[in-house]
Write a protein that holds these residues in place. Structure first.
Motif, short mmCIF file in Angstrom:
data_model
loop_
_atom_site.label_atom_id
_atom_site.label_comp_id
_atom_site.label_asym_id
_atom_site.label_seq_id
_atom_site.Cartn_x
_atom_site.Cartn_y
_atom_site.Cartn_z
N SER A 1 0.82 -1.21 0.00
CA SER A 1 0.00 0.00 0.00
C SER A 1 0.85 1.26 0.00
CB SER A 1 -0.91 0.02 1.23
OG SER A 1 -1.83 -1.05 1.19
N THR B 1 0.30 5.54 0.57
CA THR B 1 -0.59 6.64 0.91
C THR B 1 -0.38 7.77 -0.09
OG1 THR B 1 1.06 7.42 2.49
CG2 THR B 1 -0.73 6.05 3.37
N PHE C 1 -8.70 2.65 -1.52
CA PHE C 1 -9.45 2.58 -0.27
C PHE C 1 -9.63 3.97 0.33
CE2 PHE C 1 -7.45 -1.56 -0.70
CZ PHE C 1 -8.46 -2.43 -0.35
N ASN D 1 -9.33 6.68 2.84
CA ASN D 1 -8.26 6.78 3.84
C ASN D 1 -8.76 7.00 5.26
OD1 ASN D 1 -9.10 9.37 3.41
ND2 ASN D 1 -7.06 10.26 3.24
N GLY E 1 -11.46 3.12 5.37
CA GLY E 1 -10.84 1.88 4.90
C GLY E 1 -11.69 1.13 3.89
#
Length: 132
Positions: A87, A89, A113, A115, A118
């Motif tokens: 993953s 960010t 997804f 943030n 989720g």
């Protein structure tokens, strides 16, 4: 998925070169035995989870090469096994080395997804085509 800019309501047909799902900027074609450098970037306001159908070597993060002076003693390139999600960010970048050895299609899946919650928002799919 690609960063290929497109205006809303643009009636111009996509060419093979700028197709946002299967064009050469997103769905590269390489020969078995070639090395492919891919930069993954999360340019979304979401958490992105990448899953590739091939082992990859992560050689840089956020523009900083791993294992290279002056900070080489604090980092080193590492392997992400095929099918293992990772993953990123928002605004994170990883540089990946991909070394396919056999012909075929290597699947690439990117899940987006929320943030905060989720919750899965979207899934994008493409492939890397490997020729003999």
């Amino acid at each position: 998925l690609t960063g290929i800019a497109r205006r809303d309501n643009d009636p111009t047909a996509l060419t093979a070169a700028d197709d946002p799902l299967f064009g050469p900027l997103v769905a590269p074609k390489v020969r078995a035995g070639q090395t492919l450098l891919t930069r993954t970037l999360n340019a979304a306001y979401a958490i992105t989870q990448f899953t590739l159908g091939i082992d990859v070597e992560v050689i840089a993060m956020d523009g900083h090469p791993l294992g290279v002076p002056p900070f080489h003693q604090y980092s080193r390139p590492f392997r992400v096994p095929a099918g293992t999600p990772f993953s990123l960010t928002t605004a994170r970048r990883w540089d990946l080395i991909i070394r396919p050895t056999v012909a075929g299609a290597i699947p690439v899946k990117i899940d987006f997804f929320n943030n905060i919650t989720g919750r899965l928002l979207y899934t994008a799919r493409t492939a890397i085509t490997v020729t003999p």
